[in-house]
Design an enzyme around this catalytic site. Sequence first.
Site, PDB file in Angstrom:
ATOM      1  N   ASP A 141      29.819 -30.608  18.560  1.00 12.43           N
ATOM      2  CA  ASP A 141      31.030 -30.269  17.794  1.00 12.43           C
ATOM      3  C   ASP A 141      31.790 -29.130  18.465  1.00 12.43           C
ATOM      4  O   ASP A 141      31.176 -28.176  18.948  1.00 12.43           O
ATOM      5  CB  ASP A 141      30.662 -29.772  16.382  1.00 12.43           C
ATOM      6  CG  ASP A 141      30.194 -30.884  15.458  1.00 12.43           C
ATOM      7  OD1 ASP A 141      30.155 -32.053  15.873  1.00 12.43           O
ATOM      8  OD2 ASP A 141      29.859 -30.551  14.300  1.00 12.43           O
ATOM      9  N   ASP A 194      31.396 -35.054  19.968  1.00 11.80           N
ATOM     10  CA  ASP A 194      31.261 -35.105  18.505  1.00 11.80           C
ATOM     11  C   ASP A 194      32.584 -34.626  17.906  1.00 11.80           C
ATOM     12  O   ASP A 194      33.609 -34.708  18.574  1.00 11.80           O
ATOM     13  CB  ASP A 194      30.040 -34.269  18.067  1.00 11.80           C
ATOM     14  CG  ASP A 194      29.450 -34.753  16.747  1.00 11.80           C
ATOM     15  OD1 ASP A 194      30.224 -34.960  15.791  1.00 11.80           O
ATOM     16  OD2 ASP A 194      28.233 -34.926  16.653  1.00 11.80           O
ATOM     17  N   ASP A 195      32.570 -34.142  16.659  1.00 13.32           N
ATOM     18  CA  ASP A 195      33.827 -33.731  16.049  1.00 13.32           C
ATOM     19  C   ASP A 195      34.520 -32.649  16.877  1.00 13.32           C
ATOM     20  O   ASP A 195      33.872 -31.707  17.348  1.00 13.32           O
ATOM     21  CB  ASP A 195      33.577 -33.180  14.637  1.00 13.32           C
ATOM     22  CG  ASP A 195      33.149 -34.255  13.661  1.00 13.32           C
ATOM     23  OD1 ASP A 195      33.655 -35.391  13.761  1.00 13.32           O
ATOM     24  OD2 ASP A 195      32.313 -33.959  12.786  1.00 13.32           O
ATOM     25  N   HIS A 249      34.689 -37.368  18.397  1.00  9.80           N
ATOM     26  CA  HIS A 249      34.803 -38.126  17.160  1.00  9.80           C
ATOM     27  C   HIS A 249      36.081 -37.820  16.391  1.00  9.80           C
ATOM     28  O   HIS A 249      36.242 -38.283  15.277  1.00  9.80           O
ATOM     29  CB  HIS A 249      33.584 -37.856  16.273  1.00  9.80           C
ATOM     30  CG  HIS A 249      32.285 -38.327  16.885  1.00  9.80           C
ATOM     31  ND1 HIS A 249      31.066 -38.157  16.275  1.00  9.80           N
ATOM     32  CD2 HIS A 249      32.027 -38.966  18.046  1.00  9.80           C
ATOM     33  CE1 HIS A 249      30.104 -38.668  17.043  1.00  9.80           C
ATOM     34  NE2 HIS A 249      30.662 -39.156  18.126  1.00  9.80           N
ATOM     35  N   ARG A 278      39.804 -37.958  10.241  1.00 11.68           N
ATOM     36  CA  ARG A 278      38.757 -38.441   9.339  1.00 11.68           C
ATOM     37  C   ARG A 278      38.475 -37.437   8.228  1.00 11.68           C
ATOM     38  O   ARG A 278      38.497 -36.227   8.447  1.00 11.68           O
ATOM     39  CB  ARG A 278      37.486 -38.668  10.165  1.00 11.68           C
ATOM     40  CG  ARG A 278      36.254 -39.015   9.366  1.00 11.68           C
ATOM     41  CD  ARG A 278      35.145 -39.615  10.205  1.00 11.68           C
ATOM     42  NE  ARG A 278      34.601 -38.726  11.219  1.00 11.68           N
ATOM     43  CZ  ARG A 278      33.334 -38.785  11.673  1.00 11.68           C
ATOM     44  NH1 ARG A 278      32.503 -39.688  11.183  1.00 11.68           N
ATOM     45  NH2 ARG A 278      32.919 -37.964  12.613  1.00 11.68           N
ATOM     46  N   LYS A 319      35.199 -37.075   5.669  1.00 11.79           N
ATOM     47  CA  LYS A 319      33.889 -37.680   5.377  1.00 11.79           C
ATOM     48  C   LYS A 319      33.173 -36.835   4.332  1.00 11.79           C
ATOM     49  O   LYS A 319      32.979 -35.639   4.499  1.00 11.79           O
ATOM     50  CB  LYS A 319      33.041 -37.802   6.652  1.00 11.79           C
ATOM     51  CG  LYS A 319      33.061 -36.600   7.572  1.00 11.79           C
ATOM     52  CD  LYS A 319      32.135 -36.753   8.782  1.00 11.79           C
ATOM     53  CE  LYS A 319      32.335 -35.660   9.802  1.00 11.79           C
ATOM     54  NZ  LYS A 319      31.327 -35.577  10.871  1.00 11.79           N
TER      55      LYS A 319
END
Length: 365
Positions: A185, A205-206, A227, A258, A260
């Site tokens: 991340d 990742d994020d 991501h 996103r 989540k």
Amino acid sequence: MRFYQILPAFAALAVASSTHELQARACTGTISSLSDVAAAVGCTTITINSFTVPAGETFTLALATGTTVNMAGDVTFGEKNWSGPLFMITGKQITFNGNGHTFNGNGPFYWDGQGLNGGVTKPDPMMHVEISGTWSNVKLLNSPARAYSVANTAALVMSDLTIDNSAGDAPNSQSGGKAAGHNTDGFDTSKNDLTIQNSVVMNQDDCLAINKGSNLLFTGNTCSGGHGISVGSISSSVTVSNVTITNNKVTNSMQALRIKTKASASSSTVSGITYSGNTASGITDFGVLIDQSYPSTLGTPGSGVKLSGVTFSGTNTITVNSGADRVAVNCGSGSCTGTWNWSGLKVSGGSAGPINFSGITGFTQ
Ligand SMILES: *[C@@H]1O[C@H](CO)[C@@H](O)[C@H](O)[C@H]1NC(C)=O
Ligand SMILES: *[C@@H]1O[C@H](CO)[C@@H](O)[C@H](O)[C@H]1NC(C)=O
Ligand SMILES: *[C@@H]1O[C@H](CO)[C@@H](O)[C@H](O)[C@H]1NC(C)=O
Ligand SMILES: *[C@@H]1O[C@H](CO)[C@@H](O)[C@H](O)[C@H]1NC(C)=O
């Protein structure tokens, strides 16, 4: 004589105790090894020279209020199988200027494609930032796992940063054919009043993961390889509100944008998430994904996180790859509420995803 010496000392003590803060002395401290830190941190100005932090030790700066820190060289962290963090900074009204210098986490030593799910123990996060003020012009190279964990104590502006974990895109001898970097991340945030701007994140990742917090601005950033820009994952008893995600560019990522929330979460609220001026291309999975079934993707959603006020204003232009879904929204029963104005969203390519919230206006895919 003695009387005159005591008086200023008493005055300084009084200031310190009335504000409950560390007060800096007017001096310049220089750090060229960890053994210099204790003497340097009392000063109003600190210079960090190039040096290597011994493996298994945290470079910790517990700063007095109002301290200015300048980097004058690159800092490299020794390699060891341990949980970190590699760097930790605390203090109020801090001005930290990296002057373009680098913190090198030596990620390739740790990367095995498993991230935080197993294998080698990885220092995580690489950088723990717990200050108010400004943090700018810093480069991170090759974080072992997550790059920045941000827990700002009051308003903080982070700008002109680079997180370059692009070397982790390639497999290595330990990763079984997968990208060697994993769970890398860019920014994990959990507090209020944070701006992250004009920065570049290349990772797996994020790019941004907002776990909690209000009054957050993410603007002018470029994210690639990972991501995408995320609110979440949201756990129980958490509030996220007033988040602005504007003028960012996402490329070659699983998602562009996103939200989540965990299927198992309860008593949480996410509200007032506004996207404008964002662009994305090379999106492999979802252009926009709003999913209350995390860690599943489009699984059975929970209804313990109330989600409202998700707005796309201005123009957000997203192009997804063939095989990707343009937009998917998977809400729990009754947990997405209000009217969401998505007139500022344009997504092309791929195919339409499932949307099961009826409160969206101004958008059809
Ligand atoms: C790292 O340490 C863990 C225990 O902390 C151990 O299980 C693992 O085998 C070690 N890995 C390597 C590559 O040394
Ligand atoms: C919302 O957040 C922005 C920062 O993005 C801040 O300037 C603004 O004051 C916040 N609004 C409220 C009502 O707190
Ligand atoms: C949605 O927002 C646009 C501006 O971004 C505005 O013109 C429009 O009236 C809004 N629609 C609704 C239903 O509020
Ligand atoms: C959305 O779909 C999921 C999975 O089919 C279902 O469990 C959920 O109740 C649906 N939500 C709404 C608001 O219809």
